[in-house]
Design a protein around this motif. Structure first.
Motif, PDB file in Angstrom:
ATOM      1  N   GLU A   1       4.694   4.894   1.757  1.00 27.10           N
ATOM      2  CA  GLU A   1       3.808   3.910   2.381  1.00 27.10           C
ATOM      3  C   GLU A   1       2.662   3.546   1.428  1.00 27.10           C
ATOM      4  O   GLU A   1       2.343   2.370   1.226  1.00 27.10           O
ATOM      5  CB  GLU A   1       3.227   4.529   3.655  1.00 27.10           C
ATOM      6  CG  GLU A   1       2.788   3.548   4.693  1.00 27.10           C
ATOM      7  CD  GLU A   1       2.222   4.259   5.930  1.00 27.10           C
ATOM      8  OE1 GLU A   1       2.281   3.643   6.987  1.00 27.10           O
ATOM      9  OE2 GLU A   1       1.742   5.397   5.809  1.00 27.10           O
ATOM     10  N   GLU A   2       2.056   4.573   0.820  1.00 27.98           N
ATOM     11  CA  GLU A   2       0.964   4.325  -0.133  1.00 27.98           C
ATOM     12  C   GLU A   2       1.456   3.526  -1.321  1.00 27.98           C
ATOM     13  O   GLU A   2       0.779   2.608  -1.796  1.00 27.98           O
ATOM     14  CB  GLU A   2       0.387   5.654  -0.635  1.00 27.98           C
ATOM     15  CG  GLU A   2      -0.445   6.413   0.361  1.00 27.98           C
ATOM     16  CD  GLU A   2      -1.700   5.689   0.757  1.00 27.98           C
ATOM     17  OE1 GLU A   2      -2.021   5.678   1.961  1.00 27.98           O
ATOM     18  OE2 GLU A   2      -2.356   5.102  -0.120  1.00 27.98           O
ATOM     19  N   MET A   3       2.637   3.894  -1.821  1.00 28.21           N
ATOM     20  CA  MET A   3       3.170   3.196  -2.988  1.00 28.21           C
ATOM     21  C   MET A   3       3.432   1.731  -2.663  1.00 28.21           C
ATOM     22  O   MET A   3       3.188   0.846  -3.485  1.00 28.21           O
ATOM     23  CB  MET A   3       4.439   3.877  -3.496  1.00 28.21           C
ATOM     24  CG  MET A   3       4.143   5.210  -4.159  1.00 28.21           C
ATOM     25  SD  MET A   3       5.590   6.206  -4.446  1.00 28.21           S
ATOM     26  CE  MET A   3       6.113   5.623  -6.015  1.00 28.21           C
ATOM     27  N   GLU A   4       3.917   1.473  -1.453  1.00 29.35           N
ATOM     28  CA  GLU A   4       4.170   0.089  -1.052  1.00 29.35           C
ATOM     29  C   GLU A   4       2.882  -0.726  -1.087  1.00 29.35           C
ATOM     30  O   GLU A   4       2.857  -1.866  -1.548  1.00 29.35           O
ATOM     31  CB  GLU A   4       4.722   0.049   0.376  1.00 29.35           C
ATOM     32  CG  GLU A   4       6.182   0.355   0.491  1.00 29.35           C
ATOM     33  CD  GLU A   4       7.041  -0.779  -0.009  1.00 29.35           C
ATOM     34  OE1 GLU A   4       6.900  -1.911   0.476  1.00 29.35           O
ATOM     35  OE2 GLU A   4       7.845  -0.532  -0.918  1.00 29.35           O
ATOM     36  N   LYS A   5       1.807  -0.103  -0.577  1.00 26.99           N
ATOM     37  CA  LYS A   5       0.518  -0.814  -0.552  1.00 26.99           C
ATOM     38  C   LYS A   5       0.098  -1.182  -1.962  1.00 26.99           C
ATOM     39  O   LYS A   5      -0.355  -2.294  -2.240  1.00 26.99           O
ATOM     40  CB  LYS A   5      -0.567   0.079   0.048  1.00 26.99           C
ATOM     41  CG  LYS A   5      -0.627   0.100   1.545  1.00 26.99           C
ATOM     42  CD  LYS A   5      -1.839   0.885   2.035  1.00 26.99           C
ATOM     43  CE  LYS A   5      -1.565   1.414   3.414  1.00 26.99           C
ATOM     44  NZ  LYS A   5      -2.379   2.565   3.766  1.00 26.99           N
TER      45      LYS A   5
END
Lengths: 245, 198
Positions: free
Chosen positions: B75-79
Motif C-alpha cells: 500500500e505504501e509503495m503504491e502511494k
C-alpha cells in the motif's frame, strides 16, 4: 498528561479533556460545532461526545509513541548489526594473523571492549522500548475503558427503552448508541492485537541475529499491520457524527 | 538585416526559456529523490518480509502477520509510485517545453532561410556563436532532455513488486541522469556573451 476540563458545566474534573487537543486545529471547539449544539445535548449524548474526543486523543498519543518506538527499533537493529559485523571482522582478522589460534577465544577478547559498550547501549535502548510499550499498554487500557463505558450506556438505554417500550433514540444525527459501542469495540480490538504484536517485538528484537527477521520486526512495528485503514474511517465517522468535525 | 535580428532574438528567447526549464528539471528530480529513497527502503523491507522463515518462534502467535505486513508495505509503495508518476508528468511538461523552443527556433530559421543564406548562418565571432551552432545546441539539449525523461519513464514502467532487487537498485539508476546538467552548463557557457547582449 492530565488536562483541565473545558467549561462544560458538568462540575466533574476529568483526566482527559472532553474535546480534542487544541494542537489539532482542524476540529472545531464545541461552541463552533456546525451540526451539533453542545449546550442542547442530553447528558448521555455529552458523555458519548467526550468518548469520541477521547478516542481521537488516545489515537494521536499512540501515533506519537509508535514513531518513537519505530526509531528505537531501528537503533536496536543497527546496534545489533554493527555488533555482528564487528565480531565477524574480528574473527576474520584473527584467522588471517594466526592459523593455530582458536578463533572463538581470540575473537571474544578482541571484540570484548566493543561488545560491553554495545550491550550497554543495547540494554538502554531495550529499556526505552519497554517503556514505550508500557505507555502504549496504558493507552489500550483506556481504550478498553471507553468501550466498556459505551457498552454500559447502551445497556442502560436498552433497559430504559424496555421499561418505556420506546424506540432507541438517535443521539446526534443518525447513530444509535449501539453503533458507537460497536465502533469503539472494533477499534479496541485492533489496538489490542497491535499491542500484543508490539509486546512480542519488544521481547524478541534484541535476541535475534538474522538480518531479515530483525528488519521484519522493525517494519512490523512501524507499519502496524493490525491497524487497518478502516480504523481511520471509523474514527472520522465517529467524530463527524458527534459534531467534532 | 531584419531576418538576422529576428533569428537572434528568437534564439536568445529560446535559450533563456531552456535555461529556466532545465533548472526546473533539476528541482523536480531533486524533490523526487526522497520518494525514490523511500521506495528503495520499502522494497528492502518487503524483501525481508518475504525471506523471514515461517518457522520463526514469534510467528506462531501471529499467523497472518506476514501477509498483513506485505499488504501494508505494498500500500505504501503504491502511494509513492503514484507520487513518482506525478513527478514524471512534470518532467514530461519540461521535455515538451524544451521541444517547443527548439521547433519554434527551427521554424523561424526555415522561414527566413532564403534571406539569411548559409554564410550568415554559419558566421561566428569571438563573442557570439553562429546561428547554426546555436540551433544544433538546442537540438542537443532537446534530445538529451527527452532521453532522460524516457529513461525515467522506462524505469517506473518496468517496476514489479516481485522484483525487489530491481527497486532497490532504482536509486542508482534514477540518479544516472546527472549528466543533463553538465551538458546544459557546457552549452550555456558558450552563450554567456550572446545572452548578455541586449
Amino acid at each position: 498528561m492530565s488536562e483541565s476540563s473545558t467549561g462544560k458545566g458538568s462540575g466533574k474534573r476529568r483526566k482527559s479533556s472532553g474535546t480534542p487537543r487544541k494542537s489539532d486545529s482542524s476540529s472545531p471547539s464545541p461552541a463552533k460545532s456546525p451540526s451539533v449544539n453542545y449546550a442542547k445535548l442530553s447528558p448521555g449524548a455529552k458523555r458519548v461526545r467526550d468518548v469520541a474526543a477521547d478516542w481521537h486523543n488516545l489515537i494521536q498519543r499512540w501515533e506519537v509513541l509508535n514513531s518513537s518506538g519505530a526509531s528505537l527499533t531501528n537503533k536496536i537493529v543497527n546496534c545489533k548489526l554493527t555488533n555482528i559485523e564487528s565480531k565477524a571482522a574480528a574473527e576474520v582478522t584473527v584467522e588471517k594473523t594466526s592459523a593455530a589460534a582458536s578463533t572463538a577465544a581470540a575473537g571474544g577478547t578482541g571484540g570484548a571492549p566493543d561488545a560491553s559498550g554495545m550491550s550497554e547501549e543495547l540494554g538502554g535502548l531495550c529499556n526505552q522500548l519497554t517503556d514505550t510499550y508500557t505507555a502504549m499498554a496504558k493507552l489500550v487500557e483506556k481504550m478498553e475503558k471507553l468501550t466498556s463505558n459505551l457498552k454500559g450506556q447502551w445497556e442502560l438505554q436498552q433497559y430504559q427503552s424496555d421499561k418505556d417500550d420506546s424506540e432507541p433514540s438517535i443521539l446526534f444525527q443518525t447513530w444509535p448508541i449501539q453503533h458507537f459501542y460497536e465502533v469503539s469495540a472494533e477499534l479496541s480490538e485492533m489496538y489490542i492485537k497491535e499491542l500484543k504484536l508490539k509486546l512480542a517485538i519488544s521481547e524478541n528484537i534484541a535476541h535475534l541475529s538474522d538480518r531479515h527477521t530483525m528488519m521484519f520486526l522493525t517494519s512490523s512495528w512501524l507499519h502496524q499491520p493490525y491497524i487497518d485503514a478502516r480504523s481511520g474511517l471509523l474514527l472520522e465517522s465517529m467524530l463527524i457524527e458527534t459534531g467534532h468535525r | 538585416m531584419q531576418a538576422e535580428i529576428l533569428m537572434k532574438c528568437q534564439l536568445k528567447a529560446s535559450f533563456v526559456a531552456v535555461g529556466k526549464q532545465t533548472a526546473r528539471w533539476k528541482d523536480i528530480v531533486q524533490n523526487a529523490d526522497q520518494y525514490v529513497n523511500s521506495l528503495c527502503n520499502l522494497a528492502e523491507q518487503l524483501e525481508s518480509c518475504e525471506k523471514v522463515p515461517d518457522e520463526a518462534a514469534f510467528l506462531k502467535d501471529f499467523p497472518e502477520l506476514k501477509s498483513r505486513l506485505r499488504f501494508k508495505l505494498l500500500e505504501e509503495m503504491e502511494k509513492i509510485l503514484g507520487t513518482l508518476r506525478k513527478t514524471l508528468c512534470s518532467l514530461q511538461e519540461v521535455s515538451n517545453s524544451v521541444n517547443r523552443q527548439y521547433t519554434t527556433s527551427m521554424n523561424t530559421y526555415q522561414t527566413h532561410a532564403a534571406d539569411l543564406g548559409i554564410p550568415k548562418v554559419t558566421e561566428r565571432s569571438a563573442t557570439e556563436p553562429s546561428m547554426a551552432d546555436m540551433l544544433e545546441w538546442l537540438c542537443d539539449i532537446d534530445r538529451t532532455v527527452r532521453e532522460h525523461y524516457l529513461q525515467k519513464q522506462f524505469l517506473l514502467d518496468t517496476i514489479t513488486y516481485d522484483d525487489t532487487r530491481q527497486i532497490q537498485n532504482l536509486h542508482s539508476s534514477w540518479t544516472q541522469g546527472g549528466d543533463l546538467d553538465s551538458v546544459v552548463m557546457g552549452i550555456m557557457a558558450h552563450l554567456q556573451f550572446f545572452l548578455e547582449d541586449t
